[in-house]
Motif scaffolding. Structure first.
Motif, PDB file in Angstrom:
ATOM      1  N   ILE A  95      72.740  36.654  76.860  1.00  0.00           N
ATOM      2  CA  ILE A  95      71.736  35.660  76.237  1.00  0.00           C
ATOM      3  C   ILE A  95      72.189  35.088  74.617  1.00  0.00           C
ATOM      4  CG2 ILE A  95      69.456  35.214  75.291  1.00  0.00           C
ATOM      5  CD1 ILE A  95      68.432  36.989  77.814  1.00  0.00           C
ATOM      6  N   MET A  96      72.709  36.444  74.003  1.00  0.00           N
ATOM      7  CA  MET A  96      72.848  36.256  72.623  1.00  0.00           C
ATOM      8  C   MET A  96      74.386  35.456  72.385  1.00  0.00           C
ATOM      9  SD  MET A  96      70.458  37.710  70.995  1.00  0.00           S
ATOM     10  CE  MET A  96      71.337  37.924  69.298  1.00  0.00           C
ATOM     11  N   LEU A  97      75.360  35.389  73.269  1.00  0.00           N
ATOM     12  CA  LEU A  97      76.589  34.821  73.386  1.00  0.00           C
ATOM     13  C   LEU A  97      76.099  33.394  73.610  1.00  0.00           C
ATOM     14  CD1 LEU A  97      78.909  37.240  75.354  1.00  0.00           C
ATOM     15  CD2 LEU A  97      79.000  36.695  72.739  1.00  0.00           C
ATOM     16  N   ALA A  98      75.277  33.160  74.710  1.00  0.00           N
ATOM     17  CA  ALA A  98      74.714  31.786  74.896  1.00  0.00           C
ATOM     18  C   ALA A  98      74.070  31.051  73.761  1.00  0.00           C
ATOM     19  CB  ALA A  98      73.978  31.818  76.165  1.00  0.00           C
ATOM     20  N   ALA A  99      73.367  31.884  72.920  1.00  0.00           N
ATOM     21  CA  ALA A  99      72.824  31.489  71.865  1.00  0.00           C
ATOM     22  C   ALA A  99      73.695  31.000  70.756  1.00  0.00           C
ATOM     23  CB  ALA A  99      71.651  32.465  71.178  1.00  0.00           C
ATOM     24  N   GLU A 100      74.869  31.868  70.416  1.00  0.00           N
ATOM     25  CA  GLU A 100      75.868  31.715  69.573  1.00  0.00           C
ATOM     26  C   GLU A 100      76.550  30.404  70.063  1.00  0.00           C
ATOM     27  OE1 GLU A 100      76.379  32.810  66.674  1.00  0.00           O
ATOM     28  OE2 GLU A 100      75.128  34.809  66.879  1.00  0.00           O
ATOM     29  N   ALA A 101      76.752  30.133  71.301  1.00  0.00           N
ATOM     30  CA  ALA A 101      77.543  29.178  71.823  1.00  0.00           C
ATOM     31  C   ALA A 101      76.883  27.722  71.710  1.00  0.00           C
ATOM     32  CB  ALA A 101      78.005  29.138  73.314  1.00  0.00           C
ATOM     33  N   LEU A 102      75.415  27.764  71.409  1.00  0.00           N
ATOM     34  CA  LEU A 102      74.770  26.443  71.255  1.00  0.00           C
ATOM     35  C   LEU A 102      75.142  25.600  70.061  1.00  0.00           C
ATOM     36  CD1 LEU A 102      70.944  27.815  71.689  1.00  0.00           C
ATOM     37  CD2 LEU A 102      72.305  26.478  73.162  1.00  0.00           C
ATOM     38  N   PRO A 103      75.247  24.294  70.382  1.00  0.00           N
ATOM     39  CA  PRO A 103      75.936  23.225  69.275  1.00  0.00           C
ATOM     40  C   PRO A 103      74.729  23.151  68.188  1.00  0.00           C
ATOM     41  CG  PRO A 103      75.270  22.149  71.356  1.00  0.00           C
ATOM     42  CD  PRO A 103      75.127  23.611  71.804  1.00  0.00           C
ATOM     43  N   ASP A 104      73.476  23.485  68.605  1.00  0.00           N
ATOM     44  CA  ASP A 104      72.411  23.334  67.553  1.00  0.00           C
ATOM     45  C   ASP A 104      72.232  24.706  67.039  1.00  0.00           C
ATOM     46  OD1 ASP A 104      72.027  20.785  68.275  1.00  0.00           O
ATOM     47  OD2 ASP A 104      70.657  21.184  69.720  1.00  0.00           O
ATOM     48  N   GLY A 105      71.643  24.846  65.937  1.00  0.00           N
ATOM     49  CA  GLY A 105      71.180  25.908  65.273  1.00  0.00           C
ATOM     50  C   GLY A 105      70.016  26.654  65.802  1.00  0.00           C
ATOM     51  N   ALA A 106      69.740  27.908  65.863  1.00  0.00           N
ATOM     52  CA  ALA A 106      68.748  28.547  66.282  1.00  0.00           C
ATOM     53  C   ALA A 106      68.309  29.576  65.463  1.00  0.00           C
ATOM     54  CB  ALA A 106      68.811  29.158  67.784  1.00  0.00           C
ATOM     55  N   ILE A 107      66.922  29.589  65.049  1.00  0.00           N
ATOM     56  CA  ILE A 107      66.643  30.720  63.946  1.00  0.00           C
ATOM     57  C   ILE A 107      65.027  31.315  64.607  1.00  0.00           C
ATOM     58  CG2 ILE A 107      65.809  31.094  61.619  1.00  0.00           C
ATOM     59  CD1 ILE A 107      67.294  28.508  60.753  1.00  0.00           C
ATOM     60  N   THR A 108      64.957  32.460  64.610  1.00  0.00           N
ATOM     61  CA  THR A 108      63.861  33.109  64.895  1.00  0.00           C
ATOM     62  C   THR A 108      63.020  33.622  63.759  1.00  0.00           C
ATOM     63  OG1 THR A 108      64.682  35.414  65.520  1.00  0.00           O
ATOM     64  CG2 THR A 108      64.537  33.855  67.259  1.00  0.00           C
ATOM     65  N   LEU A 109      61.539  33.310  63.757  1.00  0.00           N
ATOM     66  CA  LEU A 109      60.768  33.717  62.453  1.00  0.00           C
ATOM     67  C   LEU A 109      59.565  34.586  62.921  1.00  0.00           C
ATOM     68  CD1 LEU A 109      60.934  30.215  60.899  1.00  0.00           C
ATOM     69  CD2 LEU A 109      62.318  31.793  60.205  1.00  0.00           C
ATOM     70  N   ASP A 110      59.130  35.484  62.051  1.00  0.00           N
ATOM     71  CA  ASP A 110      58.111  36.357  62.718  1.00  0.00           C
ATOM     72  C   ASP A 110      56.729  35.537  62.165  1.00  0.00           C
ATOM     73  OD1 ASP A 110      57.705  36.646  59.814  1.00  0.00           O
ATOM     74  OD2 ASP A 110      58.543  38.622  59.856  1.00  0.00           O
ATOM     75  N   GLU A 111      55.625  36.036  62.042  1.00  0.00           N
ATOM     76  CA  GLU A 111      54.350  35.335  62.087  1.00  0.00           C
ATOM     77  C   GLU A 111      54.197  35.049  60.533  1.00  0.00           C
ATOM     78  OE1 GLU A 111      51.738  39.749  61.687  1.00  0.00           O
ATOM     79  OE2 GLU A 111      51.284  37.875  63.258  1.00  0.00           O
ATOM     80  N   SER A 112      54.727  35.711  59.634  1.00  0.00           N
ATOM     81  CA  SER A 112      54.849  35.319  58.174  1.00  0.00           C
ATOM     82  C   SER A 112      55.818  34.256  57.715  1.00  0.00           C
ATOM     83  CB  SER A 112      54.697  36.546  57.356  1.00  0.00           C
ATOM     84  OG  SER A 112      56.018  37.296  57.527  1.00  0.00           O
ATOM     85  N   MET A 113      56.685  33.863  58.650  1.00  0.00           N
ATOM     86  CA  MET A 113      57.988  32.800  58.512  1.00  0.00           C
ATOM     87  C   MET A 113      58.998  33.658  57.949  1.00  0.00           C
ATOM     88  SD  MET A 113      57.454  30.283  59.665  1.00  0.00           S
ATOM     89  CE  MET A 113      56.004  29.304  60.515  1.00  0.00           C
ATOM     90  N   GLY A 114      59.462  34.854  58.230  1.00  0.00           N
ATOM     91  CA  GLY A 114      60.429  35.977  57.832  1.00  0.00           C
ATOM     92  C   GLY A 114      61.440  35.619  58.627  1.00  0.00           C
ATOM     93  N   LEU A 115      62.801  35.682  58.155  1.00  0.00           N
ATOM     94  CA  LEU A 115      63.753  35.658  59.264  1.00  0.00           C
ATOM     95  C   LEU A 115      64.048  36.878  59.830  1.00  0.00           C
ATOM     96  CD1 LEU A 115      66.318  33.662  59.976  1.00  0.00           C
ATOM     97  CD2 LEU A 115      67.573  35.215  57.874  1.00  0.00           C
ATOM     98  N   GLN A 116      64.344  36.611  61.266  1.00  0.00           N
ATOM     99  CA  GLN A 116      64.406  37.693  62.218  1.00  0.00           C
ATOM    100  C   GLN A 116      66.008  37.639  62.794  1.00  0.00           C
ATOM    101  OE1 GLN A 116      61.166  37.205  64.911  1.00  0.00           O
ATOM    102  NE2 GLN A 116      60.340  39.151  64.137  1.00  0.00           N
ATOM    103  N   TRP A 117      66.441  36.493  63.011  1.00  0.00           N
ATOM    104  CA  TRP A 117      67.527  36.202  63.442  1.00  0.00           C
ATOM    105  C   TRP A 117      68.254  34.782  63.571  1.00  0.00           C
ATOM    106  CZ3 TRP A 117      68.959  33.035  67.720  1.00  0.00           C
ATOM    107  CH2 TRP A 117      70.203  33.210  68.224  1.00  0.00           C
ATOM    108  N   CYS A 118      69.354  34.679  63.283  1.00  0.00           N
ATOM    109  CA  CYS A 118      69.977  33.181  63.630  1.00  0.00           C
ATOM    110  C   CYS A 118      71.259  33.174  64.221  1.00  0.00           C
ATOM    111  CB  CYS A 118      69.876  32.606  62.346  1.00  0.00           C
ATOM    112  SG  CYS A 118      71.239  33.255  61.137  1.00  0.00           S
ATOM    113  N   ASN A 119      71.607  32.019  64.872  1.00  0.00           N
ATOM    114  CA  ASN A 119      73.060  32.114  65.356  1.00  0.00           C
ATOM    115  C   ASN A 119      73.999  31.644  64.239  1.00  0.00           C
ATOM    116  OD1 ASN A 119      72.414  29.253  65.369  1.00  0.00           O
ATOM    117  ND2 ASN A 119      72.807  28.980  67.420  1.00  0.00           N
TER     118      ASN A 119
END
Length: 430
Positions: A95-119
């Motif tokens: 799943i992480m490799l697929a997320a890294e291969a995405l042509p678009d950027g993907a960012i996950t944020l917690d409930e306080s809009m803190g950065l958790q992960w990004c490709n």
């Protein structure tokens, strides 16, 4: 447990038998000795178990008495759990490799809009660094008022178009925020910089075409309106002939624009063909004959042409590019100027076609834009000489379709040299 009971029972029976034969004291001594041996053996088995517990990935020790029945199912369950965890980890990695291969950027944020992960794509879009930016608020990372206003909404039905600057380059990003899970958010970024540029180019192209056609149409309409509103005998023969000649020239100019537009459209929409070896020297000689006729003896021509060099490609396309460069040289070179035409091989096995003139030259700021459609470094002179503003755009497309590049060298007020440099894979020799 059963093995332990059986062992105790066996020692007890042995002690009774020996006690009835040798006396009760001997029987109790044998029984006590048996129990002691069982305790010692049990201690050794526990020591083996302690060693195994330190590395549960290894199989449990064998021959450990009653512990065999206990440890065997424990080990089987541990092994099954490890295999399941490994399978889940492989799934997460996929799943992480697929997320890294995405042509678009993907960012996950917690409930306080803190950065958790990004490709990696998102990191490039927004200049993120997970090592330093993780758990930091996205508002501190992406400081743009329109972004803050967008995120502050309760719903995100449409994306936000955000213009940013990264490493000195302007970027246009589409940002879409979506809630997921429990109080988490997914932010998707898409780089639309090139799309915006293409849209701007399209709008400019439509505007330029309209402008280029409007001028001759206005002239034609004006003359036709004049001829229609006045009696036929109100114009002398010379006036009528002059009007007709001017209308004819404007019609020719419109025809040339339409022809160049069709040529350009064909070059852009059709795939390049393998072609066949084309004797470029013959095309150059034919183009020179036309150029000398257009010059009408006002320019001096110097020729340096290798008749043995051929290019694999389309004869019609090569003819268009070669003629365009020659025609431009004539249009922008004053009377008594010199035009040098060369066709020669290079040291790496390639070939070059160059047209050098002693004309008006080009300002340095205009050179990068010369191959744009309808771009004119000298607008007044270009129209006066009958140019459509599409010749160099056509030449650039022909070059790309023939594994060549268009090189432009110029000094304002002194002259210019336009060169088509072909790659060795396209060159043939007779």
């Amino acid at each position: 447990m059963n093995k332990t009971l059986y062992s105790i029972a066996a020692w007890a029976i042995l002690a009774v038998l020996l006690g009835s034969w040798l006396g009760s004291t001997i029987g109790w001594a044998v029984f006590a000795l048996g129990l002691l041996l069982m305790v010692l053996i049990s201690g050794m088995q526990l020591q083996k178990i302690r060693g195994w517990v330190r590395d549960l990935h290894q199989p449990p020790p064998v021959s450990i008495g009653p512990w065999d029945e206990i440890l065997a199912p424990v080990y089987r369950q541990l092994k099954a759990d490890r295999e399941q965890i490994a399978s889940l980890n492989r799934g997460i990695e996929a799943i992480m490799l697929a997320a890294e291969a995405l042509p678009d950027g993907a960012i996950t944020l917690d409930e306080s809009m803190g950065l958790q992960w990004c490709n990696q794509t998102a990191a490039e879009h927004l200049g993120l660094n997970l090592d330093t930016d993780m758990h930091h608020s996205i508002f501190n990372i992406l400081r743009a008022p329109e972004f803050t206003q967008y995120v502050s909404q309760n719903k995100w039905d449409s994306p936000l178009l955000l213009h940013t600057e990264q490493a000195g380059l302007d970027k246009s990003l589409l940002i879409q925020l979506s809630p997921y899970g429990f109080g988490q958010f997914l932010m998707v970024t898409r780089d639309v910089t090139q799309v915006e540029k293409l849209e701007t180019t399209r709008k400019d192209f439509v505007a330029n075409v309209s402008h280029e056609l409007r001028t001759p149409l206005t002239v034609l309409f004006g003359f036709l309106e004049t001829l229609r509103e006045h009696p036929a005998d109100s114009f002398s023969v010379e006036q009528r002939e002059r009007y007709e000649q001017m209308m004819f020239e404007q019609a020719q100019h419109m025809q040339a624009i339409v022809a160049d537009l069709l040529t350009l459209s064909t070059l852009e929409s059709s795939p390049p063909t393998e072609g066949r070896p084309v004797r470029v020297s013959l095309i150059i000689q034919h183009a020179l004959e036309q150029a000398k006729a257009l010059s009408n003896g006002q320019h001096q021509f110097v020729e340096n042409i290798d008749p043995a060099l051929c290019i694999v490609g389309s004869e019609n396309e090569l003819t268009s590019a070669i003629s365009n460069l020659l025609t431009n040289a004539i249009r922008y070179t004053p009377k008594d100027g010199t035009i040098t035409v060369s066709w020669y091989s290079t040291e790496d096995g390639g070939a070059c076609y160059s047209v050098q003139d002693t004309g008006i030259g080009i300002a340095p700021q205009d050179i990068p834009r010369l191959t744009e459609r309808f771009y004119r470094a000298d607008k007044g002179r270009s129209r006066a000489t009958g140019g459509t503003g599409l010749g160099l755009a056509i030449t650039r497309h022909v070059a790309m379709r023939h594994n060549a590049e268009l090189l432009i060298q110029s000094q304002f007020g002194t002259g210019s040299m336009f060169t088509l440099r072909f790659a060795p894979l396209r060159v043939r020799t007779l």
